[in-house]
Scaffold this motif. Structure first.
Motif, PDB file in Angstrom:
ATOM      1  N   ARG A  97       1.028  -1.167   0.046  1.00 24.59           N
ATOM      2  CA  ARG A  97      -0.032  -0.049   0.066  1.00 24.59           C
ATOM      3  C   ARG A  97       0.692   1.126  -0.017  1.00 24.59           C
ATOM      4  NH1 ARG A  97      -3.263   1.407   3.863  1.00 24.59           N
ATOM      5  NH2 ARG A  97      -2.687  -0.144   5.487  1.00 24.59           N
ATOM      6  N   VAL A  98       2.023   1.154   0.841  1.00 27.01           N
ATOM      7  CA  VAL A  98       2.882   2.233   0.652  1.00 27.01           C
ATOM      8  C   VAL A  98       3.463   2.475  -0.866  1.00 27.01           C
ATOM      9  CG1 VAL A  98       5.114   3.154   1.543  1.00 27.01           C
ATOM     10  CG2 VAL A  98       3.429   1.915   3.269  1.00 27.01           C
ATOM     11  N   LEU A  99       3.987   1.184  -1.498  1.00 30.14           N
ATOM     12  CA  LEU A  99       4.534   1.649  -2.793  1.00 30.14           C
ATOM     13  C   LEU A  99       3.345   2.030  -3.977  1.00 30.14           C
ATOM     14  CD1 LEU A  99       6.329  -1.774  -2.998  1.00 30.14           C
ATOM     15  CD2 LEU A  99       7.498   0.459  -2.627  1.00 30.14           C
ATOM     16  N   ASN A 100       2.180   1.724  -3.581  1.00 24.03           N
ATOM     17  CA  ASN A 100       1.292   2.256  -4.477  1.00 24.03           C
ATOM     18  C   ASN A 100       0.487   3.480  -4.247  1.00 24.03           C
ATOM     19  OD1 ASN A 100       1.242  -0.155  -6.213  1.00 24.03           O
ATOM     20  ND2 ASN A 100       0.138  -1.322  -4.736  1.00 24.03           N
ATOM     21  N   THR A 101       1.089   4.202  -3.082  1.00 22.04           N
ATOM     22  CA  THR A 101       0.660   5.537  -2.917  1.00 22.04           C
ATOM     23  C   THR A 101       1.536   6.390  -3.464  1.00 22.04           C
ATOM     24  OG1 THR A 101      -0.180   4.887  -0.582  1.00 22.04           O
ATOM     25  CG2 THR A 101       0.340   7.268  -0.847  1.00 22.04           C
ATOM     26  N   ALA A 102       0.964   7.469  -4.264  1.00 21.76           N
ATOM     27  CA  ALA A 102       1.953   8.303  -5.196  1.00 21.76           C
ATOM     28  C   ALA A 102       2.272   9.562  -4.475  1.00 21.76           C
ATOM     29  CB  ALA A 102       1.028   8.766  -6.426  1.00 21.76           C
ATOM     30  N   ASP A 103       1.350  10.078  -3.491  1.00 21.02           N
ATOM     31  CA  ASP A 103       1.664  11.341  -2.936  1.00 21.02           C
ATOM     32  C   ASP A 103       2.758  10.970  -1.869  1.00 21.02           C
ATOM     33  OD1 ASP A 103       1.235  13.238  -0.538  1.00 21.02           O
ATOM     34  OD2 ASP A 103       0.553  14.306  -2.301  1.00 21.02           O
ATOM     35  N   PRO A 104       3.772  11.595  -2.022  1.00 18.62           N
ATOM     36  CA  PRO A 104       4.844  11.364  -1.139  1.00 18.62           C
ATOM     37  C   PRO A 104       4.403  11.816   0.736  1.00 18.62           C
ATOM     38  CG  PRO A 104       5.450  13.358  -2.488  1.00 18.62           C
ATOM     39  CD  PRO A 104       4.294  12.802  -3.028  1.00 18.62           C
ATOM     40  N   LEU A 105       3.905  12.760   0.648  1.00 17.21           N
ATOM     41  CA  LEU A 105       3.532  13.142   2.106  1.00 17.21           C
ATOM     42  C   LEU A 105       2.657  12.207   2.612  1.00 17.21           C
ATOM     43  CD1 LEU A 105       2.760  17.119   1.964  1.00 17.21           C
ATOM     44  CD2 LEU A 105       4.856  15.746   3.144  1.00 17.21           C
ATOM     45  N   GLU A 106       1.781  11.552   1.719  1.00 18.00           N
ATOM     46  CA  GLU A 106       0.906  10.355   2.391  1.00 18.00           C
ATOM     47  C   GLU A 106       1.651   9.143   2.326  1.00 18.00           C
ATOM     48  OE1 GLU A 106      -2.208   8.491   3.565  1.00 18.00           O
ATOM     49  OE2 GLU A 106      -2.223  10.684   3.329  1.00 18.00           O
ATOM     50  N   LYS A 107       2.543   9.098   1.483  1.00 19.87           N
ATOM     51  CA  LYS A 107       3.186   7.912   1.716  1.00 19.87           C
ATOM     52  C   LYS A 107       4.259   7.817   2.728  1.00 19.87           C
ATOM     53  CE  LYS A 107       5.661   6.778  -2.355  1.00 19.87           C
ATOM     54  NZ  LYS A 107       5.238   5.509  -2.983  1.00 19.87           N
ATOM     55  N   ALA A 108       4.636   8.936   3.050  1.00 21.07           N
ATOM     56  CA  ALA A 108       5.575   9.102   4.567  1.00 21.07           C
ATOM     57  C   ALA A 108       4.547   8.863   5.922  1.00 21.07           C
ATOM     58  CB  ALA A 108       6.095  10.550   4.747  1.00 21.07           C
ATOM     59  N   ARG A 109       3.257   9.279   5.537  1.00 20.99           N
ATOM     60  CA  ARG A 109       2.357   9.079   6.768  1.00 20.99           C
ATOM     61  C   ARG A 109       2.033   7.764   6.776  1.00 20.99           C
ATOM     62  NH1 ARG A 109      -2.139   7.702   7.934  1.00 20.99           N
ATOM     63  NH2 ARG A 109      -2.578   7.290   6.229  1.00 20.99           N
ATOM     64  N   LEU A 110       1.642   7.142   5.754  1.00 21.73           N
ATOM     65  CA  LEU A 110       1.168   5.782   5.674  1.00 21.73           C
ATOM     66  C   LEU A 110       2.506   5.052   6.123  1.00 21.73           C
ATOM     67  CD1 LEU A 110      -0.749   3.495   5.157  1.00 21.73           C
ATOM     68  CD2 LEU A 110      -0.135   3.822   2.556  1.00 21.73           C
ATOM     69  N   GLY A 111       3.680   5.028   5.774  1.00 18.34           N
ATOM     70  CA  GLY A 111       4.863   4.188   6.156  1.00 18.34           C
ATOM     71  C   GLY A 111       4.844   4.467   7.759  1.00 18.34           C
ATOM     72  N   ASP A 112       4.656   5.577   8.245  1.00 15.95           N
ATOM     73  CA  ASP A 112       5.123   5.524   9.696  1.00 15.95           C
ATOM     74  C   ASP A 112       3.734   4.837  10.195  1.00 15.95           C
ATOM     75  OD1 ASP A 112       5.869   7.260  12.063  1.00 15.95           O
ATOM     76  OD2 ASP A 112       3.763   7.649  12.050  1.00 15.95           O
ATOM     77  N   SER A 113       2.686   5.022   9.878  1.00 16.14           N
ATOM     78  CA  SER A 113       1.435   4.205  10.399  1.00 16.14           C
ATOM     79  C   SER A 113       1.845   2.705  10.184  1.00 16.14           C
ATOM     80  CB  SER A 113       0.183   4.571   9.610  1.00 16.14           C
ATOM     81  OG  SER A 113      -0.860   3.824  10.059  1.00 16.14           O
ATOM     82  N   VAL A 114       2.162   2.198   9.163  1.00 12.14           N
ATOM     83  CA  VAL A 114       2.334   0.775   9.100  1.00 12.14           C
ATOM     84  C   VAL A 114       3.352   0.177   9.995  1.00 12.14           C
ATOM     85  CG1 VAL A 114       3.451  -1.123   7.437  1.00 12.14           C
ATOM     86  CG2 VAL A 114       1.646   0.610   6.924  1.00 12.14           C
ATOM     87  N   ALA A 115       4.507   1.124  10.238  1.00 15.25           N
ATOM     88  CA  ALA A 115       5.568   0.760  11.082  1.00 15.25           C
ATOM     89  C   ALA A 115       5.208   0.722  12.451  1.00 15.25           C
ATOM     90  CB  ALA A 115       6.869   1.713  10.898  1.00 15.25           C
ATOM     91  N   ASN A 116       4.549   1.711  12.845  1.00  7.93           N
ATOM     92  CA  ASN A 116       3.885   1.669  14.376  1.00  7.93           C
ATOM     93  C   ASN A 116       2.935   0.364  14.818  1.00  7.93           C
ATOM     94  OD1 ASN A 116       5.214   3.932  15.151  1.00  7.93           O
ATOM     95  ND2 ASN A 116       3.469   5.580  14.257  1.00  7.93           N
ATOM     96  N   LYS A 117       2.290   0.161  13.739  1.00  5.68           N
ATOM     97  CA  LYS A 117       1.290  -0.917  13.689  1.00  5.68           C
ATOM     98  C   LYS A 117       2.143  -2.199  13.786  1.00  5.68           C
ATOM     99  CE  LYS A 117      -2.863   0.675  11.394  1.00  5.68           C
ATOM    100  NZ  LYS A 117      -3.716   0.723  10.183  1.00  5.68           N
ATOM    101  N   TRP A 118       3.198  -2.424  13.010  1.00  9.26           N
ATOM    102  CA  TRP A 118       4.077  -3.624  13.199  1.00  9.26           C
ATOM    103  C   TRP A 118       4.887  -3.658  14.688  1.00  9.26           C
ATOM    104  CZ3 TRP A 118       5.206  -8.227  11.314  1.00  9.26           C
ATOM    105  CH2 TRP A 118       6.128  -8.543  11.590  1.00  9.26           C
ATOM    106  N   LEU A 119       5.113  -2.460  14.906  1.00 12.09           N
ATOM    107  CA  LEU A 119       6.176  -2.260  16.245  1.00 12.09           C
ATOM    108  C   LEU A 119       5.273  -2.648  17.498  1.00 12.09           C
ATOM    109  CD1 LEU A 119       8.501   0.562  15.433  1.00 12.09           C
ATOM    110  CD2 LEU A 119       9.065  -1.889  15.476  1.00 12.09           C
ATOM    111  N   GLN A 120       3.885  -2.199  17.318  1.00  7.37           N
ATOM    112  CA  GLN A 120       3.053  -2.158  18.470  1.00  7.37           C
ATOM    113  C   GLN A 120       2.321  -3.684  18.375  1.00  7.37           C
ATOM    114  OE1 GLN A 120       0.629   1.093  17.901  1.00  7.37           O
ATOM    115  NE2 GLN A 120       2.277   2.505  18.514  1.00  7.37           N
TER     116      GLN A 120
END
Length: 310
Positions: A19-42
């Protein structure tokens, strides 16, 4: 694919990464990447992947079209941060690099934060991402080594952990400069140039946030390069990468804690295969050593005549 995809219930880490790879907007990509990382770590995301799923992987991550891409040979000179135009150009280059780092990196959460902070700083300097040209040497080199995981990991380490700044030249020279003037070597000089130019805000951002985290990113690259090499040598020992990482976290001694001569030789082989000429000092030995990237990795490559002629 430019829209943000909705996560399915019980989404795996691989699905989230796609989903991160398929997100074009870089700001949204960064936000989504942060969200995914937090979900994995938590522990919200519990499974790394589902072998029963046949997931389509894009040949190229989704990108916006507002950034003008040019050949490295056509990139304007960045300058030495003495003028506002030069400072804008350097920061724009860093922003573009971090946008690719989100898609290519094993530390996408940090890279996304770097992108967001640098993009915000670029706007404070009176510019914005997309107002200046950029080149995709980072992605091109990743594609060139996509058939060899250790090679791709090597390139990621070169670009994502040691890139500051990219200078204009033809593609081979661009790659050579990345090897010869790695970010861990030149970032202190880059910071000094911003300070000398009166831009303490950018210098502080690079010195207090980007630089220390890039050292840890380089360490991550060394770690995974070793893992991939050792796994290729002994697949049965490293069948479950997640399990091996959990064992390491619990203090179980594994071969990952030592650097074998074979691993370093593999690194040297890749450099000699894909680059021309020796690596050029000076090297930031302190930062490299802190990242586990000691002199045995690069000094033999700095000896004249250590490369095969192409």
């Amino acid at each position: 694919m430019s829209g943000v995809q909705t996560a399915r219930e019980n989404e795996t880490l691989v699905e989230a990464a796609l989903r991160v790879l398929n997100t074009a907007d870089p700001l949204e990509k960064a936000r989504l990447g942060d969200s995914v990382a937090n979900k994995w770590l938590q522990g919200t995301i519990t499974q790394p992947y589902d072998p029963s799923l046949d997931l389509p992987v894009p040949n190229r991550p989704a990108r916006l079209t507002n950034v003008k891409l040019v050949s490295p040979s056509l990139m304007p000179k960045l300058g030495k941060a003495g003028s506002l135009q030069s400072r804008q150009a350097i920061v724009h280059t860093l922003v573009h690099t971090e946008s690719w780092a989100i898609d290519l990196s094993w530390v996408a959460q940090d890279e996304g934060r770097h992108f967001s902070l640098l993009a915000a700083r670029l706007e404070e300097l009176g510019s914005s991402y997309g107002m200046l040209p950029a080149n995709d040497g980072l992605w091109d080199s990743s594609i060139a080594t996509s058939k060899d995981l250790p090679e791709r990991d090597f390139y990621a380490g070169i670009y994502l952990h040691e890139l500051l700044p990219i200078t204009n030249a033809h593609i081979e020279d661009c790659i050579m400069k990345i090897v010869q003037a790695r970010g861990l070597d030149v970032l202190p000089t880059t910071i000094s140039r911003f300070r000398n130019g009166g831009d303490n805000d950018t210098a502080d951002l690079l010195e207090r946030v980007v630089y220390p985290e890039e050292i840890t990113h380089c360490a991550a690259g060394v770690k995974w390069f070793k893992y991939l090499c050792l796994r290729s040598q002994n697949p049965s020992l490293y069948q479950d990468g997640v399990a091996s990482q959990e064992s390491e976290a619990k203090g179980v001694v594994t071969p990952m804690e030592e650097v074998s001569e074979e691993v370093i030789q593999k690194f040297h082989e890749i450099v000699r295969t894909h680059f021309r000429g020796p690596l050029k000092p000076p090297f930031n030995e302190k930062a490299r050593e802190a990242a586990g990237f000691g002199s045995q990795w690069y000094e033999p490559l700095a000896v004249k005549g250590s490369h095969n002629a192409n």
